[in-house]
Design a protein around this motif. Structure first.
Motif, mmCIF file in Angstrom:
data_model
loop_
_atom_site.group_PDB
_atom_site.id
_atom_site.type_symbol
_atom_site.label_atom_id
_atom_site.label_comp_id
_atom_site.label_asym_id
_atom_site.label_seq_id
_atom_site.Cartn_x
_atom_site.Cartn_y
_atom_site.Cartn_z
ATOM 1 N N SER A 159 0.826 -1.218 0.000
ATOM 2 C CA SER A 159 0.000 0.000 0.000
ATOM 3 C C SER A 159 0.853 1.259 0.000
ATOM 4 O O SER A 159 0.593 2.200 0.752
ATOM 5 N N MET A 160 1.850 1.287 -0.871
ATOM 6 C CA MET A 160 2.755 2.440 -0.941
ATOM 7 C C MET A 160 2.473 3.287 -2.179
ATOM 8 O O MET A 160 3.375 3.877 -2.768
ATOM 9 N N GLU A 161 1.210 3.346 -2.574
ATOM 10 C CA GLU A 161 0.825 4.165 -3.705
ATOM 11 C C GLU A 161 1.179 5.632 -3.419
ATOM 12 O O GLU A 161 0.858 6.158 -2.359
ATOM 13 N N SER A 191 -5.356 2.465 -8.121
ATOM 14 C CA SER A 191 -5.988 3.724 -7.720
ATOM 15 C C SER A 191 -7.308 3.952 -8.448
ATOM 16 O O SER A 191 -8.031 4.897 -8.154
ATOM 17 N N TRP A 192 -7.627 3.075 -9.412
ATOM 18 C CA TRP A 192 -8.834 3.247 -10.220
ATOM 19 C C TRP A 192 -9.918 2.296 -9.732
ATOM 20 O O TRP A 192 -9.700 1.098 -9.630
ATOM 21 N N ILE A 193 -11.070 2.829 -9.427
ATOM 22 C CA ILE A 193 -12.215 2.044 -8.958
ATOM 23 C C ILE A 193 -13.100 1.699 -10.156
ATOM 24 O O ILE A 193 -13.314 2.531 -11.044
ATOM 25 N N ALA A 214 -3.215 14.964 -9.296
ATOM 26 C CA ALA A 214 -2.483 15.656 -8.228
ATOM 27 C C ALA A 214 -1.231 14.896 -7.838
ATOM 28 O O ALA A 214 -0.176 15.488 -7.598
ATOM 29 N N SER A 215 -1.314 13.564 -7.773
ATOM 30 C CA SER A 215 -0.134 12.776 -7.398
ATOM 31 C C SER A 215 0.950 12.895 -8.458
ATOM 32 O O SER A 215 2.147 12.942 -8.133
ATOM 33 N N ARG A 216 0.568 12.988 -9.708
ATOM 34 C CA ARG A 216 1.563 13.129 -10.780
ATOM 35 C C ARG A 216 2.217 14.503 -10.744
ATOM 36 O O ARG A 216 3.416 14.644 -11.006
ATOM 37 N N MET A 224 0.244 3.163 -10.056
ATOM 38 C CA MET A 224 1.475 2.407 -10.260
ATOM 39 C C MET A 224 1.296 0.898 -10.154
ATOM 40 O O MET A 224 2.234 0.152 -10.461
ATOM 41 N N SER A 225 0.163 0.418 -9.736
ATOM 42 C CA SER A 225 0.020 -1.001 -9.411
ATOM 43 C C SER A 225 0.404 -1.906 -10.577
ATOM 44 O O SER A 225 1.080 -2.925 -10.385
ATOM 45 N N LYS A 226 0.014 -1.542 -11.782
ATOM 46 C CA LYS A 226 0.305 -2.384 -12.943
ATOM 47 C C LYS A 226 1.770 -2.308 -13.373
ATOM 48 O O LYS A 226 2.205 -3.105 -14.210
#
Length: 320
Positions: A159-161, A191-193, A214-216, A224-226
């Motif tokens: 969970s280090m997104e 991060s995508w629901i 905002a994170s970018r 980033m998960s994929k």
């Protein structure tokens, strides 16, 4: 507390290890300074060490959310802390990067009492009472090089997104600090629901689009998960495997309603946890507008007819 140049845990100090800074002060001596002079903003409490690098609060509300998220992961993994723990020949030394409340590290230490388990985090929010083979330190995994004197059999990241600006450098350090045959296991959340049978509702779509943007702009991409599989390959890992879990947000599905109820609670709290700093600080939104977006998103999550779910992904790489 002066900033250290890396992860400076000396295993020779075990069973009473200390984190030493450049002035010769131990972690226990200097913790009362900038490490716990927490930052308070938007009604929430945040870490002080390398302030601003992690956009999620560290207060009791967030700690409770972290512990519930740990329950979701363990339930998904059949009650285990690791999906790929059986892929290593030995478990003598374990590192937990971004340990949070330390629950994962504590349970690993209980499960493997002969192993040394180390957890590191920007916040000293871990409990004081821990198994005798479990140790916690305040430090930043993005500061390189890491300075461990001994290598690890398992390095765990969960969970280090939006935690790191340069995941490639982090994986280079992970690779360097593993024994040959050791593994890294990254347990991440997309991060995508998604909706099972319709378009993602408007408020949820607005929220996640703003959050990723905002994170970018912050230089720490949440989406980033994929990418972890590719990043592990580029770092030199082999035998890479990936498993995907779809967790319903709320008890709308027939399977495991208790887990999905817990997931709903975690997601509702997470909307605020991830939004406050990113939307107000990075996008310059007012607190009032940010809270409106949070409320609208939470309302659509609570509407079980939307059939929302979140994707959890476990990615493993082995050092040859």
């Amino acid at each position: 507390m002066p900033e250290s140049e890396g992860l400076s845990v000396d295993p020779e100090d075990v069973p009473n290890p200390r984190l030493i800074d450049e002035n010769g002060q131990s972690y226990s001596q200097s913790i009362r300074s900038s490490v716990i002079d927490y930052v308070y903003t938007n009604g929430r409490r945040y870490h002080a060490f390398r302030a601003g690098n992690w956009i999620v609060p560290n207060d009791e509300i967030e700690q409770n959310r972290m512990d519930l998220l740990h329950h979701i992961w363990k339930s998904s993994l059949g009650g285990e802390c690791l999906k790929f723990g059986g892929c290593v020949d030995r478990i003598d030394r374990v590192l937990d990067v971004g340990t949070g409340t330390g629950l994962w590290a504590i349970e690993m230490a209980d499960a493997f009492p002969s192993a040394t388990v180390i957890g590191i985090d920007l916040s000293p929010i871990q409990p004081g009472w821990t198994p005798p083979n479990c140790y916690f330190f305040v430090d930043d995994a993005e500061q390189v090089p890491w300075e461990f004197e001994q290598k690890f059999d398992i390095i765990h990241i969960r969970s280090m997104e939006a935690a790191f600006g340069n995941w490639s450098k982090v994986y280079e350090q992970v690779f360097e600090n593993l024994h040959p045959g050791g593994i890294v296991e990254n347990q991440s959340q997309e991060s995508w629901i998604h909706s099972l049978d319709r378009d993602t509702p408007d408020a949820v779509m607005e929220w996640q689009s703003l959050l990723v943007g905002a994170s970018r702009s912050f230089g720490r991409d949440m989406h980033m998960s994929k990418e972890h599989k590719r990043l592990m390959q580029e770092a030199g890992f082999q035998d890479i495997e990936e498993v995907v879990y779809k967790i319903p947000i709320g008890p709308w599905a027939k399977s495991d309603k208790q887990l999905s109820e817990v997931c709903l609670g975690v997601m509702l709290e997470g909307v605020e946890s991830y939004s406050l700093q990113l939307l107000t600080r990075e996008l310059g939104m007012s607190l009032e507008d940010t809270q409106r977006i949070i409320r609208d998103c939470q309302a659509e999550m609570m509407d079980l007819s939307n059939h929302l779910y979140v994707v959890h992904r476990v990615t493993k790489g082995k050092k040859p």
